[in-house]
Design a protein around this motif. Sequence first.
Motif, PDB file in Angstrom:
ATOM      1  N   ALA A  38       0.835  -1.212   0.000  1.00 52.59           N
ATOM      2  CA  ALA A  38       0.000   0.000   0.000  1.00 52.59           C
ATOM      3  C   ALA A  38       0.863   1.252   0.000  1.00 52.59           C
ATOM      4  O   ALA A  38       0.616   2.197  -0.761  1.00 52.59           O
ATOM      5  N   LEU A  39       1.884   1.269   0.851  1.00 54.62           N
ATOM      6  CA  LEU A  39       2.743   2.453   0.945  1.00 54.62           C
ATOM      7  C   LEU A  39       3.571   2.654  -0.321  1.00 54.62           C
ATOM      8  O   LEU A  39       3.780   3.794  -0.763  1.00 54.62           O
ATOM      9  N   ALA A  40       4.038   1.566  -0.934  1.00 55.52           N
ATOM     10  CA  ALA A  40       4.821   1.682  -2.165  1.00 55.52           C
ATOM     11  C   ALA A  40       3.963   2.226  -3.302  1.00 55.52           C
ATOM     12  O   ALA A  40       4.392   3.118  -4.051  1.00 55.52           O
ATOM     13  N   ILE A  41       2.747   1.726  -3.431  1.00 54.04           N
ATOM     14  CA  ILE A  41       1.860   2.218  -4.500  1.00 54.04           C
ATOM     15  C   ILE A  41       1.471   3.665  -4.240  1.00 54.04           C
ATOM     16  O   ILE A  41       1.432   4.483  -5.171  1.00 54.04           O
ATOM     17  N   MET A  42       1.213   4.021  -2.978  1.00 54.58           N
ATOM     18  CA  MET A  42       0.913   5.424  -2.665  1.00 54.58           C
ATOM     19  C   MET A  42       2.104   6.317  -2.994  1.00 54.58           C
ATOM     20  O   MET A  42       1.928   7.450  -3.450  1.00 54.58           O
ATOM     21  N   THR A  43       3.311   5.824  -2.783  1.00 57.88           N
ATOM     22  CA  THR A  43       4.505   6.597  -3.109  1.00 57.88           C
ATOM     23  C   THR A  43       4.579   6.856  -4.604  1.00 57.88           C
ATOM     24  O   THR A  43       4.823   7.989  -5.036  1.00 57.88           O
ATOM     25  N   VAL A  44       4.355   5.839  -5.406  1.00 58.66           N
ATOM     26  CA  VAL A  44       4.394   6.002  -6.862  1.00 58.66           C
ATOM     27  C   VAL A  44       3.312   6.994  -7.305  1.00 58.66           C
ATOM     28  O   VAL A  44       3.568   7.878  -8.130  1.00 58.66           O
ATOM     29  N   ILE A  45       2.121   6.883  -6.748  1.00 58.83           N
ATOM     30  CA  ILE A  45       1.034   7.814  -7.092  1.00 58.83           C
ATOM     31  C   ILE A  45       1.422   9.246  -6.712  1.00 58.83           C
ATOM     32  O   ILE A  45       1.241  10.181  -7.498  1.00 58.83           O
ATOM     33  N   SER A  46       1.968   9.428  -5.514  1.00 53.20           N
ATOM     34  CA  SER A  46       2.318  10.784  -5.093  1.00 53.20           C
ATOM     35  C   SER A  46       3.462  11.349  -5.920  1.00 53.20           C
ATOM     36  O   SER A  46       3.477  12.544  -6.233  1.00 53.20           O
ATOM     37  N   VAL A  47       4.407  10.510  -6.337  1.00 55.29           N
ATOM     38  CA  VAL A  47       5.485  10.988  -7.215  1.00 55.29           C
ATOM     39  C   VAL A  47       4.919  11.381  -8.577  1.00 55.29           C
ATOM     40  O   VAL A  47       5.311  12.398  -9.146  1.00 55.29           O
ATOM     41  N   LEU A  48       3.991  10.602  -9.086  1.00 57.76           N
ATOM     42  CA  LEU A  48       3.356  10.962 -10.367  1.00 57.76           C
ATOM     43  C   LEU A  48       2.616  12.298 -10.242  1.00 57.76           C
ATOM     44  O   LEU A  48       2.699  13.141 -11.144  1.00 57.76           O
ATOM     45  N   LEU A  49       1.923  12.507  -9.129  1.00 62.80           N
ATOM     46  CA  LEU A  49       1.238  13.787  -8.917  1.00 62.80           C
ATOM     47  C   LEU A  49       2.250  14.930  -8.811  1.00 62.80           C
ATOM     48  O   LEU A  49       2.015  16.029  -9.323  1.00 62.80           O
ATOM     49  N   GLY A  50       3.377  14.676  -8.159  1.00 63.91           N
ATOM     50  CA  GLY A  50       4.434  15.683  -8.071  1.00 63.91           C
ATOM     51  C   GLY A  50       5.001  16.026  -9.443  1.00 63.91           C
ATOM     52  O   GLY A  50       5.300  17.182  -9.726  1.00 63.91           O
ATOM     53  N   GLN A  51       5.116  15.019 -10.290  1.00 68.94           N
ATOM     54  CA  GLN A  51       5.616  15.273 -11.642  1.00 68.94           C
ATOM     55  C   GLN A  51       4.604  16.061 -12.474  1.00 68.94           C
ATOM     56  O   GLN A  51       4.992  16.878 -13.307  1.00 68.94           O
ATOM     57  N   VAL A  52       3.321  15.832 -12.230  1.00 67.41           N
ATOM     58  CA  VAL A  52       2.288  16.646 -12.896  1.00 67.41           C
ATOM     59  C   VAL A  52       2.457  18.103 -12.477  1.00 67.41           C
ATOM     60  O   VAL A  52       2.429  19.013 -13.315  1.00 67.41           O
ATOM     61  N   LEU A  53       2.652  18.335 -11.202  1.00 63.88           N
ATOM     62  CA  LEU A  53       2.885  19.695 -10.705  1.00 63.88           C
ATOM     63  C   LEU A  53       4.129  20.299 -11.358  1.00 63.88           C
ATOM     64  O   LEU A  53       4.117  21.459 -11.782  1.00 63.88           O
ATOM     65  N   HIS A  54       5.173  19.514 -11.475  1.00 62.19           N
ATOM     66  CA  HIS A  54       6.407  19.981 -12.114  1.00 62.19           C
ATOM     67  C   HIS A  54       6.153  20.325 -13.591  1.00 62.19           C
ATOM     68  O   HIS A  54       6.639  21.343 -14.094  1.00 62.19           O
ATOM     69  N   ALA A  82       5.414  16.999  -2.976  1.00 66.32           N
ATOM     70  CA  ALA A  82       6.253  18.204  -3.002  1.00 66.32           C
ATOM     71  C   ALA A  82       7.684  17.869  -3.401  1.00 66.32           C
ATOM     72  O   ALA A  82       8.284  18.552  -4.243  1.00 66.32           O
ATOM     73  N   LEU A  83       8.242  16.824  -2.817  1.00 59.92           N
ATOM     74  CA  LEU A  83       9.618  16.446  -3.151  1.00 59.92           C
ATOM     75  C   LEU A  83       9.738  16.029  -4.612  1.00 59.92           C
ATOM     76  O   LEU A  83      10.716  16.355  -5.286  1.00 59.92           O
ATOM     77  N   ALA A  84       8.751  15.302  -5.114  1.00 60.13           N
ATOM     78  CA  ALA A  84       8.792  14.844  -6.502  1.00 60.13           C
ATOM     79  C   ALA A  84       8.651  16.003  -7.484  1.00 60.13           C
ATOM     80  O   ALA A  84       9.167  15.936  -8.599  1.00 60.13           O
ATOM     81  N   ALA A  85       7.973  17.069  -7.067  1.00 62.06           N
ATOM     82  CA  ALA A  85       7.840  18.244  -7.930  1.00 62.06           C
ATOM     83  C   ALA A  85       9.161  18.981  -8.041  1.00 62.06           C
ATOM     84  O   ALA A  85       9.449  19.608  -9.059  1.00 62.06           O
ATOM     85  N   ALA A  86       9.973  18.901  -7.001  1.00 68.85           N
ATOM     86  CA  ALA A  86      11.206  19.683  -6.944  1.00 68.85           C
ATOM     87  C   ALA A  86      12.477  18.854  -7.132  1.00 68.85           C
ATOM     88  O   ALA A  86      13.550  19.419  -7.281  1.00 68.85           O
ATOM     89  N   SER A  87      12.370  17.540  -7.109  1.00 71.65           N
ATOM     90  CA  SER A  87      13.560  16.696  -7.137  1.00 71.65           C
ATOM     91  C   SER A  87      13.422  15.591  -8.172  1.00 71.65           C
ATOM     92  O   SER A  87      12.373  15.421  -8.784  1.00 71.65           O
ATOM     93  N   ASP A  88      14.485  14.806  -8.297  1.00 69.70           N
ATOM     94  CA  ASP A  88      14.504  13.676  -9.213  1.00 69.70           C
ATOM     95  C   ASP A  88      13.472  12.635  -8.779  1.00 69.70           C
ATOM     96  O   ASP A  88      13.549  12.116  -7.657  1.00 69.70           O
ATOM     97  N   PRO A  89      12.490  12.336  -9.643  1.00 70.76           N
ATOM     98  CA  PRO A  89      11.425  11.414  -9.234  1.00 70.76           C
ATOM     99  C   PRO A  89      11.931  10.006  -8.920  1.00 70.76           C
ATOM    100  O   PRO A  89      11.415   9.354  -8.020  1.00 70.76           O
ATOM    101  N   VAL A  90      12.950   9.547  -9.623  1.00 70.86           N
ATOM    102  CA  VAL A  90      13.480   8.209  -9.353  1.00 70.86           C
ATOM    103  C   VAL A  90      14.103   8.165  -7.960  1.00 70.86           C
ATOM    104  O   VAL A  90      13.907   7.207  -7.203  1.00 70.86           O
ATOM    105  N   GLY A  91      14.827   9.214  -7.609  1.00 72.69           N
ATOM    106  CA  GLY A  91      15.418   9.288  -6.281  1.00 72.69           C
ATOM    107  C   GLY A  91      14.370   9.368  -5.191  1.00 72.69           C
ATOM    108  O   GLY A  91      14.522   8.752  -4.126  1.00 72.69           O
TER     109      GLY A  91
END
Length: 190
Positions: free
Chosen positions: A22-38, A127-136
Motif C-alpha cells: 500500500a505504501l509503495a503504490i501510494m509513493t508512486v502515485i504521489s510521485v506521479l502527482l508531483g511530476q504533474v505539478l512539475h 512536493a519532493l517529486a515536484a522539486a527533485s529527481d522522481p526516481v530518487g
Amino acid sequence: FIAVLLATRQSKSSVFIGTFGALAIMTVISVLLGQVLHQLDELIPAGSTASKIPFDDVIAATLLIYFGVNTIRDAQGAAEKEDEEKEEAQEVVDQFAEEDTFKVILSTFVLVFAAEWGDKSFLATIALAAASDPVGVVGGAVAGHGVATGVAVAGGSLLSRYFSPVALQYAGGSLFLAFAAATIFDIFAA
C-alpha cells in the motif's frame, strides 16, 4: 499502528506485504502527482517574468516548511494523539478476523491505503517529486517505507518503549525542515 497491531494477530509476512504494498503504490502515485505539478510549471512560456520563478520548487518548499513547523508544534501533544490513534487502530483491528493469507494481505493493503491517503508523508512526497529527481524520491521513499514497515511489523510495540512520540515528532519535523532548506538552496543555486 495498524501494522503493529495486525502483526500481533496475523502472519507478520502477510501484514508486511499488505502494508508495504500500500505504501509503495501510494509513493508512486504521489510521485506521479508531483511530476504533474512539475510539468505544469514547465507550461509557463519561456521569456516571461513568471517563467524565471520555479513555482513547483516554491510550492514544495512552502509545503515542507508548513509540515515541519506543524509537526514540531504538534510534538507537545504527541503522546495524547498517539493514544487516540492506537485506540482507533485497535477498533479497526478488532473487527479484522481474516485467516486466509491472500485476504490478510488484501485487507491490510486496503486498511493502510485508506488510513494513509492524504497524510503528511503523501503530500510531502508530492512536493519532493515536484522539486527533485522522481526516481530518487521513489527509491528513497520506498526504502524508508520498507524499513519503517519492517520495524513496525517485527517489533514496533517493543521499540515504542524506547522512543518517545515527542522525540519522533521533533525528528520528523526537523527532517521536513531540512528538505525545505535543501529545496530553497536548489532554487537559489539554479
